[in-house]
Design an enzyme around this catalytic site. Sequence first.
Site, PDB file in Angstrom:
ATOM      1  N   HIS A  19       0.929  -1.270   0.009  1.00 26.39           N
ATOM      2  CA  HIS A  19       0.059  -0.050  -0.041  1.00 26.39           C
ATOM      3  C   HIS A  19       0.851   1.210  -0.096  1.00 26.39           C
ATOM      4  O   HIS A  19       0.522   2.213  -0.848  1.00 26.39           O
ATOM      5  CB  HIS A  19      -0.880   0.064   1.308  1.00 26.39           C
ATOM      6  N   LYS A  43     -16.618  -6.588   5.904  1.00 27.74           N
ATOM      7  CA  LYS A  43     -15.690  -7.201   6.474  1.00 27.74           C
ATOM      8  C   LYS A  43     -15.654  -6.894   8.050  1.00 27.74           C
ATOM      9  O   LYS A  43     -16.017  -5.772   8.439  1.00 27.74           O
ATOM     10  CB  LYS A  43     -14.306  -6.404   5.969  1.00 27.74           C
ATOM     11  N   ARG A  92      -2.315  -6.506  -7.850  1.00 26.60           N
ATOM     12  CA  ARG A  92      -1.371  -7.399  -7.875  1.00 26.60           C
ATOM     13  C   ARG A  92      -1.514  -8.338  -8.462  1.00 26.60           C
ATOM     14  O   ARG A  92      -0.295  -9.021  -9.135  1.00 26.60           O
ATOM     15  CB  ARG A  92      -1.461  -8.069  -6.367  1.00 26.60           C
ATOM     16  N   SER A 130      -2.974  -7.491   3.501  1.00 24.45           N
ATOM     17  CA  SER A 130      -3.471  -7.253   4.901  1.00 24.45           C
ATOM     18  C   SER A 130      -3.721  -8.612   5.698  1.00 24.45           C
ATOM     19  O   SER A 130      -3.245  -8.764   6.723  1.00 24.45           O
ATOM     20  CB  SER A 130      -4.390  -6.154   4.870  1.00 24.45           C
TER      21      SER A 130
END
Length: 162
Positions: A19, A43, A92, A130
């Site tokens: 990040h 989440k 990614r 994360s």
Amino acid sequence: MKVRIFVYPGSFDPITNGHLDIIKRASELCDKLIVAVLVNNSKKPVFSLEERVELIECAVEGIDNVEVESFTGLLIDFMKKKNATVIVKGLRAVSDFEYELQMALLNKKLDHNVETLFMMTNINYSFLSSSSVRELAKHNGNIDGLVPDCIIDKVLKRLRSN
């Protein structure tokens, strides 16, 4: 002269060096970059919204044109409120692109003045998320080099105490 304001949204639970790499690179392309920490009701974050903002503020200290804010609701509404014109998204893998493309097209439909800038992650962080940091930390793995140095102790303390 028009000020170029970009927004880099995410949950950042916690912020990683991947990040941070996107933040540093995106900040060089605009006048102001807002790192927008979102409340995602689907989440259950490990860190509170306030804690995530604090962790990011620590990580971006010294990058003068970066601000950290939290928001709820639609990203496009936050963009309008901040007079921002570009959404920054880090990618990614191809799997990231499919979802992010759908979001970019939806945001474009909601506001044709907003663009989405896709930035490929640095190859050194292409495996990093994360959730992988949380899993490593929880099981006494080494997270050096995966998150900014200034937050390592806070991340380890939280995740090893759970």
